[in-house]
Design an enzyme around this catalytic site. Structure first.
Site, PDB file in Angstrom:
ATOM      1  N   CYS A   9      49.689  35.968  32.198  1.00  0.00           N
ATOM      2  CA  CYS A   9      49.043  34.832  31.389  1.00  0.00           C
ATOM      3  C   CYS A   9      48.611  35.344  29.925  1.00  0.00           C
ATOM      4  O   CYS A   9      48.168  34.480  29.292  1.00  0.00           O
ATOM      5  CB  CYS A   9      47.823  34.406  32.230  1.00  0.00           C
ATOM      6  SG  CYS A   9      48.369  34.037  34.135  1.00  0.00           S
ATOM      7  N   HIS A  51      39.504  33.035  27.370  1.00  0.00           N
ATOM      8  CA  HIS A  51      40.559  32.909  28.285  1.00  0.00           C
ATOM      9  C   HIS A  51      39.877  32.077  29.342  1.00  0.00           C
ATOM     10  O   HIS A  51      40.658  30.985  29.870  1.00  0.00           O
ATOM     11  CB  HIS A  51      40.823  34.363  28.818  1.00  0.00           C
ATOM     12  CG  HIS A  51      42.055  34.288  29.626  1.00  0.00           C
ATOM     13  ND1 HIS A  51      43.250  33.587  29.464  1.00  0.00           N
ATOM     14  CD2 HIS A  51      42.027  34.465  31.075  1.00  0.00           C
ATOM     15  CE1 HIS A  51      44.026  33.602  30.650  1.00  0.00           C
ATOM     16  NE2 HIS A  51      43.336  34.461  31.685  1.00  0.00           N
ATOM     17  N   HIS A  55      45.309  25.870  33.318  1.00  0.00           N
ATOM     18  CA  HIS A  55      45.731  27.056  33.088  1.00  0.00           C
ATOM     19  C   HIS A  55      47.355  26.981  32.894  1.00  0.00           C
ATOM     20  O   HIS A  55      47.916  26.912  33.974  1.00  0.00           O
ATOM     21  CB  HIS A  55      45.354  28.190  33.875  1.00  0.00           C
ATOM     22  CG  HIS A  55      45.497  29.707  33.677  1.00  0.00           C
ATOM     23  ND1 HIS A  55      46.183  29.934  32.284  1.00  0.00           N
ATOM     24  CD2 HIS A  55      45.376  30.871  34.028  1.00  0.00           C
ATOM     25  CE1 HIS A  55      46.265  31.154  32.285  1.00  0.00           C
ATOM     26  NE2 HIS A  55      45.848  31.791  33.525  1.00  0.00           N
TER      27      HIS A  55
END
Lengths: 338, 396
Positions: free
Chosen positions: B160, B291, B326
């Protein structure tokens, strides 16, 4: 620019490369060849090793031995490359998903299928908080890794870099890749392989060492232009063809071998030409194996597995490695003895 | 003075819209793009929420003028759309002029096609074209071809944080004089593989995700592609820079393969390095695009890291993941685009769905669109394998 020294190199392939054994050409009749796995317990706790797929085991063990050989405890950067990533766990999770229709899945294979699993596991094992990156750019994954390592050293963000590559065969997807390859007019003749190579690189001088002198890749080049690209690459590194003592070529037996024939013609007939994929098998990051072998020749002045005569005049001063994949992604790597 | 890295083009396609303009509009209107899973058949379709791109593959194929029988996966299609938009905005007339590179991030690569055809690759010749499009580098190469880039091209995959690392490499290459201009970012399509992966990790929320909330219960996945055009000062001469990329840093948490440490050490170090490269004190950061995945572990760890780096004087912060889901490898680039938009619009985007502070840290993110003159924005991206990256964007 200060030269980049290869302070250590460790490789696992279908050859006995981990133990610096004799290199033996593979049987071309075999479709795929597995790596010769070392005793992992010397590098990875057995309980941990049991949970690891070959790519992770190979990578962690090779990285660990490379650091040991270079007497480095903590690198300032860990950079890895992989063409296909962790195929076995990818296949495992994918098949579980399909067979069980998305039910009853456990996460282990998914977690380990992530492309940066090897880089992450190395960092975890070393408690190394340094820069950590992973490149997954097909047949140029290892070159991208070396490129970043070179950049990190030259820009000064790192003084010691652990750089390496890994690819594993897996069991299923490689068969589809083979199937597709067999449909080609002239398919590859070398088997598919797997392996890893890890290097400790630094600008710290290593007496009687080997330097990574040059690295260049090209997306597309025609057969007519490849010689000029190669000569230009040598010139940029202050060398000419006569100063090259050995050439590693990525010959596979497919219809793109013409590139190697053209390049090979530029060199004296007497110098050594090594078709390295006939030894490692073909996989996206097998250039790591070629670099390992070439640095061995320069460092030891003889082939792996042999005892060298002392005090002989050096046979190998400069080695060029060239490969391409289906006429694309051409890559030249140049190593020299100091 | 260190060389400044100008951002001269942005491109994005996400659940918020197919262009920068539509993404911006949704952000300014606090309108989330997260909803029901529609384009993938999955038994989880009714129990999860995702951020899907509205375009179908067929629509994107037409817009990209692809020939019949092409083998673009959805990851490549999304990437092509966003990268072309970024290059267009940067007004690059001749992309082969100067040293131009392309660095793209992806985690799934061609998985959307692989998972559909895996069991028919042998029997169905039609499906075999997707064998060579599986590996992660394939989408990158296709996008580079669409852009006409033949120079340095590579693919980053660190879960990620992938796109943040792609952006960081691009900046380093320009600073080192190896490139004049580089298109950087990432692309990831939704796939059954990732949906089930995160489901098996018990990380998917059944409702709209609530980053930094006391009762957060997991993430919503999304798909997206986003790219930025980075140029050296010389190459960007005469152009209006949208913003500057002034800092970047990557560090490893070295704690666990998937979980973040309680002290947020990797995140802390990444932010510290990024601020050092930018040459600014933490107090100069006006907004943090966190994040903030809304998993219990990430948000606590990141909160602790924020407290540490800002010495408890934390600037306005928010996670924009409730807008887009996400988007994995693309997230760092999606949020880089949002960070530049924040600088341009002088506003902080809201952390949607937030209700209650978490007891451990008592931090409250920005919950409504907040207008404020911004000079520097910090953006965080963290991934599996302990991979932590931070970027600093500064006003043009």
């Amino acid at each position: 620019m200060k030269p980049i020294y290869i302070h250590s190199a460790v490789c696992i392939t279908a050859q006995d490369s981990f133990e610096d054994g004799i290199m033996v050409p593979l049987k071309t009749s075999e479709g795929k060849v597995q790596a010769k796995h070392p005793e992992y317990r010397d590098f990875i706790p057995p309980a941990a090793a049991r949970r690891m797929a070959p790519a992770v085991k190979m990578g962690v063990a090779a990285a660990s031995k490379a650091l040991q050989k270079a007497n480095v405890e903590q690198p300032d950067a860990i950079i890895t490359g992989s063409g296909m990533g962790c195929m076995l766990d990818t296949e495992k999770f994918l098949n579980a998903l399909i067979e069980n229709k998305e039910e009853f899945l456990t996460p282990t294979a998914f977690i380990q299928s992530t492309h940066n699993t090897v880089g992450g596991q190395i960092a975890l094992g070393l408690h190394c908080k340094a820069y950590n990156n992973t490149y997954v750019h097909g047949s140029l994954s290892f070159e991208s890794t070396l490129f970043d390592a070179q950049l990190a050293l030259q820009e000064g963000s790192a003084t010691t870099v652990l750089a390496g590559c890994v690819d594993e065969l897996g069991t299923e997807f490689v068969e589809y890749v083979r199937l597709k390859e067999q449909q080609e007019t002239i398919p590859k003749q070398v088997p598919y392989g797997e392996g890893t190579a890890f290097f400790v690189l630094s600008q710290e001088v290593k007496e009687e060492g080997v330097i990574l002198r040059g690295l260049q890749t090209f997306r597309t080049v025609s057969e007519d232009d490849i010689t000029e690209k190669m000569l230009q690459f040598l010139r940029e590194n202050q060398l000419e063809t006569e100063s090259i003592d050995a050439v590693f070529l990525g010959t596979t037996g497919d219809s793109y071998d013409g590139y190697y024939n053209v390049v090979s013609k530029s060199f004296l007939p007497k110098i050594v030409r090594i078709p390295f994929k006939e030894y490692s098998g073909d996989f996206y990051t097998c250039m790591g194996f070629a670099v390992w072998w070439a640095q061995y020749l320069l460092q030891e002045q003889c082939a792996p597995g042999y005892n060298c005569e002392p005090d002989v005049t050096p046979k190998y001063q400069n080695i060029l490695i060239y490969t391409q994949e289906k006429g694309q992604n051409h890559s030249f790597i140049l190593l020299s003895k100091t | 003075m260190p060389q400044k890295i100008a951002i001269t083009g942005l491109g994005i396609i996400s659940a918020l819209g197919n262009t920068v303009a539509t993404n911006k509009k949704a952000l300014l209107n606090s309108k989330s793009g997260v909803g029901k899973l529609q384009k993938i058949e999955s038994i989880h379709a009714t129990t999860i929420k995702v951020g899907e791109v509205a375009f179908t593959n067929v629509e994107m194929e037409a817009l990209l003028h692809l020939p019949q029988n092409h083998n673009y996966t959805r990851t490549a299609l999304l990437g092509g759309m966003a990268a072309l938009e970024a290059v267009k905005q940067a007004e690059i007339n001749d992309i082969s002029e100067g040293k131009t590179g392309f660095i793209s991030a992806t985690t799934v690569g061609g998985m959307d096609k692989t998972e559909t055809h895996l069991k028919e690759f042998i029997t169905n010749p039609e499906s075999q074209k997707y064998i060579s499009s599986h590996h992660a580098g394939d989408s990158t190469q296709k996008i580079a071809d669409l852009l006409g880039i033949t120079g340095f091209t590579t693919t980053v995959s660190t879960a990620c944080s992938s796109a943040a690392n792609a952006i960081m490499l691009g900046a380093r290459l320009i600073k080192a004089g190896k490139l004049d201009r580089v298109i950087v970012g990432g692309t990831d399509a939704l796939s059954k593989f990732t949906i089930n992966g995160f489901k098996s990790l018990l990380l998917l929320s059944e409702t709209d995700c609530k980053p930094f909330d006391a009762n957060r219960n997991g993430l919503n996945l999304g798909e997206a592609a986003a790219y930025l055009v980075l140029e050296s000062e010389a190459a960007a001469k005469g152009k209006n820079a949208l913003a500057y990329l002034s800092g970047y840093g990557n560090a490893n948490d070295a704690h666990h393969q998937t979980a973040s440490s309680a002290t947020g050490e990797g995140a802390f170090l990444a932010m510290k390095k990024a601020l050092e490269i930018a040459g600014i004190a933490p107090s100069k950061i006006d907004y943090v695009n966190a994040h903030g995945t809304a998993t219990p572990n990430n948000d606590l760890s990141e909160s602790v890291a924020l407290q540490r780096i800002f010495d408890n004087k934390i600037p306005g912060f928010s996670s924009t993941k409730p807008f887009t889901g996400h988007t994995l490898a693309a997230a760092g680039a999606v949020e880089a685009v949002f960070s530049v938009l924040a600088l341009q619009e002088n506003c902080m985007f809201p952390n949607l769905n937030f209700e209650a502070k978490m007891p451990e840290t008592q931090l409250k993110p920005v919950v409504k669109l907040y207008k404020k003159e911004l000079q520097n924005v910090l953006s965080n991206s963290f991934g599996f394998g302990g991979n932590c990256s931070s970027l600093v964007f500064s006003k043009a």
